[in-house]
Design a protein around this motif. Structure first.
Motif, PDB file in Angstrom:
ATOM      1  N   LYS A  20      14.039  -3.359   4.738  1.00  0.00           N
ATOM      2  CA  LYS A  20      14.799  -4.266   3.876  1.00  0.00           C
ATOM      3  C   LYS A  20      15.356  -5.425   4.688  1.00  0.00           C
ATOM      4  CE  LYS A  20      16.209  -1.203   0.164  1.00  0.00           C
ATOM      5  NZ  LYS A  20      17.239  -0.260  -0.233  1.00  0.00           N
ATOM      6  N   ILE A  21      15.959  -5.085   5.839  1.00  0.00           N
ATOM      7  CA  ILE A  21      16.563  -6.125   6.692  1.00  0.00           C
ATOM      8  C   ILE A  21      15.490  -7.093   7.178  1.00  0.00           C
ATOM      9  CG2 ILE A  21      17.788  -6.527   8.891  1.00  0.00           C
ATOM     10  CD1 ILE A  21      19.104  -3.697   8.374  1.00  0.00           C
ATOM     11  N   TYR A  22      14.361  -6.544   7.629  1.00  0.00           N
ATOM     12  CA  TYR A  22      13.281  -7.386   8.159  1.00  0.00           C
ATOM     13  C   TYR A  22      12.756  -8.347   7.094  1.00  0.00           C
ATOM     14  CZ  TYR A  22       8.890  -8.774  10.368  1.00  0.00           C
ATOM     15  OH  TYR A  22       7.858  -9.504  10.912  1.00  0.00           O
ATOM     16  N   VAL A  23      12.524  -7.813   5.899  1.00  0.00           N
ATOM     17  CA  VAL A  23      11.982  -8.645   4.805  1.00  0.00           C
ATOM     18  C   VAL A  23      12.980  -9.744   4.438  1.00  0.00           C
ATOM     19  CG1 VAL A  23      11.267  -8.625   2.362  1.00  0.00           C
ATOM     20  CG2 VAL A  23      10.495  -6.821   3.912  1.00  0.00           C
ATOM     21  N   LYS A  24      14.280  -9.361   4.397  1.00  0.00           N
ATOM     22  CA  LYS A  24      15.345 -10.315   4.065  1.00  0.00           C
ATOM     23  C   LYS A  24      15.404 -11.445   5.099  1.00  0.00           C
ATOM     24  CE  LYS A  24      20.090  -9.826   2.476  1.00  0.00           C
ATOM     25  NZ  LYS A  24      21.250  -8.908   2.535  1.00  0.00           N
ATOM     26  N   GLU A  25      15.328 -11.033   6.389  1.00  0.00           N
ATOM     27  CA  GLU A  25      15.436 -12.030   7.469  1.00  0.00           C
ATOM     28  C   GLU A  25      14.231 -12.952   7.537  1.00  0.00           C
ATOM     29  OE1 GLU A  25      16.170 -10.014  11.130  1.00  0.00           O
ATOM     30  OE2 GLU A  25      18.296  -9.728  10.695  1.00  0.00           O
ATOM     31  N   ASN A  26      13.083 -12.478   7.111  1.00  0.00           N
ATOM     32  CA  ASN A  26      11.853 -13.270   7.240  1.00  0.00           C
ATOM     33  C   ASN A  26      11.430 -13.979   5.959  1.00  0.00           C
ATOM     34  OD1 ASN A  26      10.655 -12.847  10.107  1.00  0.00           O
ATOM     35  ND2 ASN A  26      11.495 -10.884   9.459  1.00  0.00           N
ATOM     36  N   PHE A  73      14.188   3.806   8.383  1.00  0.00           N
ATOM     37  CA  PHE A  73      13.094   2.845   8.356  1.00  0.00           C
ATOM     38  C   PHE A  73      13.085   2.033   7.060  1.00  0.00           C
ATOM     39  CE2 PHE A  73      11.324   5.048  12.048  1.00  0.00           C
ATOM     40  CZ  PHE A  73      10.919   3.955  12.798  1.00  0.00           C
ATOM     41  N   LYS A  74      13.510   2.666   5.965  1.00  0.00           N
ATOM     42  CA  LYS A  74      13.594   1.925   4.682  1.00  0.00           C
ATOM     43  C   LYS A  74      14.589   0.771   4.833  1.00  0.00           C
ATOM     44  CE  LYS A  74      12.267   5.683   1.647  1.00  0.00           C
ATOM     45  NZ  LYS A  74      12.752   6.902   1.056  1.00  0.00           N
ATOM     46  N   LYS A  75      15.728   1.092   5.492  1.00  0.00           N
ATOM     47  CA  LYS A  75      16.756   0.058   5.709  1.00  0.00           C
ATOM     48  C   LYS A  75      16.226  -1.032   6.638  1.00  0.00           C
ATOM     49  CE  LYS A  75      20.777   2.891   4.799  1.00  0.00           C
ATOM     50  NZ  LYS A  75      21.731   3.818   5.404  1.00  0.00           N
ATOM     51  N   VAL A  76      15.545  -0.605   7.702  1.00  0.00           N
ATOM     52  CA  VAL A  76      14.979  -1.564   8.660  1.00  0.00           C
ATOM     53  C   VAL A  76      14.034  -2.517   7.934  1.00  0.00           C
ATOM     54  CG1 VAL A  76      13.451  -1.806  10.676  1.00  0.00           C
ATOM     55  CG2 VAL A  76      15.219  -0.045  10.659  1.00  0.00           C
ATOM     56  N   ASN A  95       0.851  -1.191   0.000  1.00  0.00           N
ATOM     57  CA  ASN A  95       0.000   0.000   0.000  1.00  0.00           C
ATOM     58  C   ASN A  95       0.889   1.244   0.000  1.00  0.00           C
ATOM     59  OD1 ASN A  95      -1.412   2.292   1.435  1.00  0.00           O
ATOM     60  ND2 ASN A  95      -3.125   0.873   1.228  1.00  0.00           N
ATOM     61  N   LYS A  96       0.675   2.087  -1.010  1.00  0.00           N
ATOM     62  CA  LYS A  96       1.557   3.232  -1.215  1.00  0.00           C
ATOM     63  C   LYS A  96       1.433   4.279  -0.096  1.00  0.00           C
ATOM     64  CE  LYS A  96       3.385   5.164  -5.418  1.00  0.00           C
ATOM     65  NZ  LYS A  96       3.104   5.726  -6.717  1.00  0.00           N
ATOM     66  N   SER A  97       0.194   4.530   0.315  1.00  0.00           N
ATOM     67  CA  SER A  97      -0.050   5.568   1.335  1.00  0.00           C
ATOM     68  C   SER A  97       0.691   5.255   2.626  1.00  0.00           C
ATOM     69  CB  SER A  97      -1.539   5.667   1.644  1.00  0.00           C
ATOM     70  OG  SER A  97      -2.238   6.048   0.507  1.00  0.00           O
ATOM     71  N   ILE A  98       0.485   4.041   3.145  1.00  0.00           N
ATOM     72  CA  ILE A  98       1.121   3.678   4.424  1.00  0.00           C
ATOM     73  C   ILE A  98       2.640   3.582   4.265  1.00  0.00           C
ATOM     74  CG2 ILE A  98       0.724   1.151   4.129  1.00  0.00           C
ATOM     75  CD1 ILE A  98       0.416   2.649   7.520  1.00  0.00           C
ATOM     76  N   SER A  99       3.099   3.076   3.098  1.00  0.00           N
ATOM     77  CA  SER A  99       4.549   2.964   2.886  1.00  0.00           C
ATOM     78  C   SER A  99       5.204   4.336   2.876  1.00  0.00           C
ATOM     79  CB  SER A  99       4.839   2.252   1.564  1.00  0.00           C
ATOM     80  OG  SER A  99       4.336   0.947   1.640  1.00  0.00           O
ATOM     81  N   ASN A 100       4.564   5.286   2.194  1.00  0.00           N
ATOM     82  CA  ASN A 100       5.109   6.656   2.169  1.00  0.00           C
ATOM     83  C   ASN A 100       5.172   7.263   3.555  1.00  0.00           C
ATOM     84  OD1 ASN A 100       5.457   6.604  -0.542  1.00  0.00           O
ATOM     85  ND2 ASN A 100       3.529   7.653  -1.021  1.00  0.00           N
ATOM     86  N   PHE A 101       4.159   6.936   4.354  1.00  0.00           N
ATOM     87  CA  PHE A 101       4.095   7.515   5.700  1.00  0.00           C
ATOM     88  C   PHE A 101       5.121   6.877   6.633  1.00  0.00           C
ATOM     89  CE2 PHE A 101       2.260   7.383  10.046  1.00  0.00           C
ATOM     90  CZ  PHE A 101       2.279   8.740  10.305  1.00  0.00           C
ATOM     91  N   VAL A 102       5.119   5.542   6.654  1.00  0.00           N
ATOM     92  CA  VAL A 102       5.991   4.833   7.612  1.00  0.00           C
ATOM     93  C   VAL A 102       7.460   4.896   7.184  1.00  0.00           C
ATOM     94  CG1 VAL A 102       6.501   2.584   8.670  1.00  0.00           C
ATOM     95  CG2 VAL A 102       4.136   3.300   8.356  1.00  0.00           C
TER      96      VAL A 102
END
Lengths: 255, 246
Positions: A248-254, A243-246, A230-237
């Motif tokens: 990436k790391i989270y997605v990679k680890e999971n 947070f972008k790096k966080v 979702n673009k809206s929430i992604s732009n906000f968060v």
């Protein structure tokens, strides 16, 4: 449990909330997030009954708020606790008097019993040596603790918090977030928190509603935020590089 | 004009809502005692000081303007008494109180509004109108007590200034005080004092309760409250005087 169906609110001719529907579950920390001016506070005030909606319904345990008699509303209010953004402590009262206030107003308990109950919640929120101090004599973090203690002294079923960690240092903000989550689990309360603090979203967001220009744009948990497209929430968060790096790391680890 | 009518309507709705659900007696009693301290006791000093000196000035000016030897000197005491009882103590002290007590009420309720303390009370299920305004009205029912003190000190100030300044003798002043005393004038003074007390408690409360904005608006609301309270007192004074004295 609180259900909200197609809630709209307008000031003059401008809609600040447009058909927002959701539900807030018992024993969970429900978060309303969004940019400043997205309608979070209006949404919260509508749920609390401080604002009358233009249309839609707020249902507390299967009873619509709009169909409640004044007596039922009063009873419901006694079942609510609220932590305001600025704490909203009564300046003319000490910390202890602030916390005892709801019990003094609505129960016929003896003052000693009220004081005992106040001391239990004071201990629960880790307030030390502050009973006889006035709000002007304590720090912002302590004020929030007093506000939480005042909100839970009547054993409410619903706890509402409007930006509970705004103006606090990161450490204290996390402590306040954790305290609210612990209390929610311990007392099995339906907690609704209004925030735009990303730490709160990631730490305690068991259910998150994202508002943008008065519309609900996304709904999910803190875990879902990492995987959403979702673009809206992604732009906000993920507005910050960190947070972008966080993410990436989270997605990679999971994976 | 429509806005003005809207304000009047909202003011009376506020008074009606105030009587809908009462605060617990124990809590209310403490609030009333605190309001008596804030509104009445803390005003005694300034009222006493102003009354004593204005009484003196009224008496001296009356004495100076009565140069005609055919006018008896006891008229100074008579004029001082009439001025203090009929107008200065009830009306002008009330206008001074609109500045002192009125501003205090508006700014204290307004600050509670700005800092969300009123919202906090509403969320708890407290009838905020009754909790915040009713104790002030009850406290102000003993406002005539201040006016009695003002009347006494004003007349005493006149006596002190005239006798020590050599404008009239002790006997003349006392004779003047006792001349043609109409007890109904005291009734008239206290009836209007009581009505002013209600205005002093409610109009500033209204301005504080319905204010919007931040700290700057609290200041503006206090000023507006003072203006409208004074206007209401002056209009009420004219109405009651026409009704009771003509």
């Amino acid at each position: 449990m609180i259900e909200v169906t197609k809630l709209s609110k307008k000031f003059n001719d401008t809609y600040v909330l447009k058909e927002v529907s959701t539900n807030f579950e018992k024993g969970k920390t429900n978060l309303i997030i969004g940019e400043s001016g997205s309608g979070k506070t209006v949404f919260l005030k509508c749920i609390l009954g401080l604002f009358s909606p233009a249309s839609g319904e707020i249902i507390y345990n299967k009873t619509p708020l709009s169909k409640m008699s004044s007596k039922e509303r009063t009873m419901l209010r006694k079942d609510m606790g609220m932590v305001f953004q600025g704490s909203a402590l009564f300046d003319s009262m000490t910390v202890e008097e602030n916390i005892m206030f709801p019990m003094k107003m609505f129960t016929n308990d003896h003052i000693d019993e009220i004081r005992d109950r106040a001391n239990i919640v004071i201990k629960r929120v880790n307030l030390i040596n502050a009973n006889k101090k006035f709000p002007s004599e304590i720090s912002g973090g302590m004020k929030k603790r007093v506000a939480i203690a005042r909100a839970i002294i009547m054993y409410p079923n619903y706890l509402f918090c409007d930006e509970p960690n705004s103006g606090l240092d990161p450490n204290t903000a996390i402590l306040i977030d954790n305290l609210i989550q612990e209390i929610t689990k311990e007392y099995q309360i339906t907690t609704v928190i209004n925030t735009h603090d990303m730490n709160s979203v990631m730490e305690i967001g068991e259910k998150i509603i994202f508002l943008e220009s008065g519309e609900k744009k996304w709904e999910g948990t803190n875990k879902d935020i990492f995987n959403t497209d979702n673009k809206s929430i992604s732009n906000f968060v993920y507005s910050s590089e960190l947070f972008k790096k966080v993410r990436k790391i989270y997605v990679k680890e999971n994976k | 004009m429509i806005k003005f009518i809207e304000h009047i309507g909202r003011y009376f709705i506020m008074l009606q809502k105030m009587l809908e659900k009462f605060t617990k007696f124990d809590v209310l009693r403490k609030l009333i005692l605190r309001e008596i301290d804030d509104l009445i006791i803390s005003s005694l000093g300034i009222v006493s000081l102003i009354s004593f000196f204005v009484g003196g000035v009224v008496a001296i000016q009356t004495a100076i303007n009565m140069e005609n030897p055919l006018l008896p000197r006891y008229l100074v005491g008579f004029a001082t008494r009439q001025t203090m009882i009929l107008e200065f103590a009830p009306t002008f002290i009330s206008i001074i109180m609109a500045g002192k007590v009125g501003s205090f009420i508006t700014s204290s309720i307004g600050t509670m509004r700005v800092t969300e303390q009123i919202d906090a009370l509403e969320v708890m299920g407290v009838n905020t109108y009754n909790y915040l305004i009713f104790p002030k009205i009850i406290a102000m029912t003993i406002y005539p007590f201040i006016i009695v003190i003002s009347m006494f000190l004003g007349i005493f100030g006149g006596y002190f200034a005239c006798v020590t300044g050599g404008f009239t003798t002790h006997t003349d002043f006392i004779d003047g005080l006792q001349l043609d005393f109409v007890p109904f004038h005291l009734n008239y003074a206290f009836i209007k004092t009581f009505l002013f007390a209600m205005i002093l408690a409610t109009i500033p409360s209204y301005h504080g309760f319905f204010m919007k904005g931040g700290a700057l608006e609290v200041g503006k609301a206090s000023t507006t409250s003072f203006v409208w309270t004074s206007v209401a007192i002056i209009i009420m004074n004219s109405f009651v005087t026409n009704l009771l004295l003509t």
